[in-house]
Structures are given as C-alpha cells and as structure tokens.
Scaffold this motif. Structure first.
Motif, PDB file in Angstrom:
ATOM      1  N   GLU A  78       0.836  -1.193   0.000  1.00  0.00           N
ATOM      2  CA  GLU A  78       0.000   0.000   0.000  1.00  0.00           C
ATOM      3  C   GLU A  78       0.873   1.246   0.000  1.00  0.00           C
ATOM      4  N   THR A 109      -1.738   8.771   9.711  1.00  0.00           N
ATOM      5  CA  THR A 109      -2.232   7.495   9.185  1.00  0.00           C
ATOM      6  C   THR A 109      -3.111   7.806   7.979  1.00  0.00           C
ATOM      7  N   HIS A 200      -9.046  -0.644   7.467  1.00  0.00           N
ATOM      8  CA  HIS A 200      -8.721   0.463   8.385  1.00  0.00           C
ATOM      9  C   HIS A 200      -9.637   0.443   9.610  1.00  0.00           C
TER      10      HIS A 200
HETATM   11  C1  LIG Z   1      -4.436   2.269   3.987  1.00  0.00           C
HETATM   12  C2  LIG Z   1      -4.818   1.976   5.384  1.00  0.00           C
HETATM   13  O1  LIG Z   1      -5.888   2.276   5.830  1.00  0.00           O
HETATM   14  C3  LIG Z   1      -3.868   1.290   6.231  1.00  0.00           C
HETATM   15  O2  LIG Z   1      -3.490   0.165   5.578  1.00  0.00           O
HETATM   16  C4  LIG Z   1      -2.620   2.066   6.462  1.00  0.00           C
HETATM   17  O3  LIG Z   1      -1.551   1.320   5.974  1.00  0.00           O
HETATM   18  C5  LIG Z   1      -2.391   2.258   7.911  1.00  0.00           C
HETATM   19  O4  LIG Z   1      -1.173   2.956   8.004  1.00  0.00           O
HETATM   20  P1  LIG Z   1      -0.460   3.068   9.427  1.00  0.00           P
HETATM   21  O5  LIG Z   1      -0.190   1.643   9.881  1.00  0.00           O
HETATM   22  O6  LIG Z   1       0.776   3.863   9.122  1.00  0.00           O
HETATM   23  O7  LIG Z   1      -1.438   3.757  10.334  1.00  0.00           O
END
Ligand SMILES: CC(=O)[C@@H](O)[C@H](O)COP(=O)(O)O
Ligand SMILES: NCC(=O)COP(=O)(O)O
Length: 255
Positions: A78, A109, A200
């Motif tokens: 991602e 995030t 998420h």
């Molecule tokens: C795209 C999404 O919602 C998550 O996969 C994201 O990768 C979270 O990122 P963090 O772990 O940096 O919070």
C-alpha cells in the motif's frame, strides 16, 4: 458460491515497535511467518516515505520469504504512487496487489480515499503500468458511490473501502446510515466489475457485521487492532479468531 473473504495481515505496527530500538525485535518476518502459519492468506505493508515503520528492506525481505516459502500467500503493498521511490519499489518487488492510497508524507495514518476524477491524470498512467506488470491494482476509496464509475474508468481492478467511518460509528446511533453507504458503494463496484477489498480500524468486534452486511468483500487487510490483539493472545490465536469470524460470516452470506 460466495468467494470467502481473505485475511491480509498488515504488519506495519510490528515494524513500528521494532524500530524503537536497534535490536531487530519484534521480527517482521517472524510475525508474517506466524500469521501465515495460522491461516492468514496475505500480508500487507505500507512503506511510508519516512519509513516510520515498514522499511524498504522489510518489503524486499517479505517478498523473498513469500516467494520462497509461501507462494500461495499474497503480498499487498500500500502507498501513494506519487511518493518518491514507491513505484520503484513496487516494480522491483512485483507484489500480487498494489493498493494506492492518497496519503501525504506527513499524515499520521491513512484518513481518506481518492478523488478519482480530480486525480485521474495521475492515476491512469500508474494503473496502466501496474496492469502491464501483472500487478492487481486497488484504489483506496471512501464509501462514496460517486467515485466508483471513475475508479473503473481509470482502470483499477478493485477498490478498497476505507472503513474508519464504519468503525468509529459502530454501535452508535448513526451506524446504520454509515453502513448503508458501504453497502451501496460495494454494490456499485460489483455492478462495474470491480472487486471489493476493505480496511482500516477493523477489529474482532466490528468485522462480523461488516462482512454480513457488505456484499462480496474479497479481502480485508487488518493491522493495528490485530497486532494489538496478538500482543495479548499471540499471533496464532489472534489470526485464528479473525478467520473464525470471517468463516462464520461468509457462511451466512452464502446463506
Ligand atoms: C491504507 C490503510 O488504511 C492502512 O493500511 C494504512 O496502511 C495504515 O497505516 P499506518 O499503519 O501507518 O497507520
Ligand atoms: N488497508 C488497511 C490496512 O492494511 C490495515 O489498517 P489498520 O487495520 O492498521 O487500521
């Protein structure tokens, strides 16, 4: 027959803890291996520009681990395709799936999906390159039916529903109204021939209702809550618990 939803474990937070010392523990590779051994069908990583958690070296090592020892497991990378070096890493590693997320480097995030029409000129060439490389593409979207036709038009294979609004409304008065937006967006995606992923802030408590109500979710990528659960229960027990929820809800959907 409804295709069972696959669980892709996001190991960002294992890397975040590891990076707090120069000891190499907890191991990202070991976390991935244990989650795979417990039944996870995929591993997700989100290498951010500042490498706050997943480093480019992690991505290379995870790719080698999966290719050599778990060829049936999917690797999902991602990130923002416009971020320096992201696409170079993707085309070096050639994952099964690339989930494109419109995050800016300073975001704490991921907190929103694409405005596909506004970003069309940026997205089309990237999606063409991913397709040419045989990498499945997924566009991170808010639960917004107006974005779906454009996602198809720019050439995405799937959408990933950003599920934070669902998670934060779970159990609250407006939960039904919010969930309906996901159902409508997923149905619209299916009508346009797009696959549906989701992720998420999904967790053991809210995952079942989401899968029961939102049609044909092919993959959920879960990290923060799952790794938090694993700190208490261990990876094997935790992954088994998430897969049990998925299995039970898939049966109900197949009804
Ligand atoms: C795209 C999404 O919602 C998550 O996969 C994201 O990768 C979270 O990122 P963090 O772990 O940096 O919070
Ligand atoms: N795409 C969502 C993901 O990979 C993990 O998100 P979270 O479970 O860490 O919130």
């Amino acid at each position: 027959m409804v295709e069972k939803t696959k669980l892709s474990v996001n190991v960002n937070k294992v890397a975040l803890l590891r990076n707090s010392r120069h000891l190499g523990i907890p191991s990202v590779l070991r976390a991935a291996s244990l989650c795979i051994a417990a039944g996870a069908e995929g591993i997700t990583v989100h290498p951010r520009p500042d490498e706050r958690h997943i480093r480019r070296s992690d991505v290379r090592e995870l790719s080698a681990l999966i290719r050599q020892h778990h060829p049936h497991i999917e690797l999902n990378i991602e990130g923002n395709p416009l971020a320096d070096g992201f696409l170079d890493l993707v085309f070096e590693v050639v994952p099964d799936q690339c989930t494109m997320v419109p995050d800016s480097p300073e975001q704490s995030t991921s907190d929103h999906g694409w405005n596909v029409l506004a970003d069309r000129e940026k997205l089309v060439p990237v999606l063409e390159k991913l397709r040419a490389a045989g990498i499945r593409s997924s566009l991170f979207l808010d639960p917004d039916v107006t974005q779906v036709a454009a996602a198809k038009e720019v050439g995405a294979d799937r959408i990933e529903l950003y599920t934070e609004p669902y998670a934060s409304s779970y159990g609250k008065e407006n939960a039904g109204e919010i969930l309906e937006q996901y159902v409508a967006t997923a149905k619209m995606a299916l009508e346009h021939g797009l696959g549906v992923n989701a992720g998420h802030d999904l967790n053991l408590e809210n995952l079942g209702k989401f899968l029961r109500e939102v049609p044909a979710v092919l993959e959920v990528s879960i990290g923060h809550a799952l790794i938090a659960d694993a700190l208490e229960l261990g990876y094997a027990t935790t992954v088994a618990a998430y897969r049990k929820v998925i299995r039970e809800e898939s049966v109900k959907t197949a009804g």
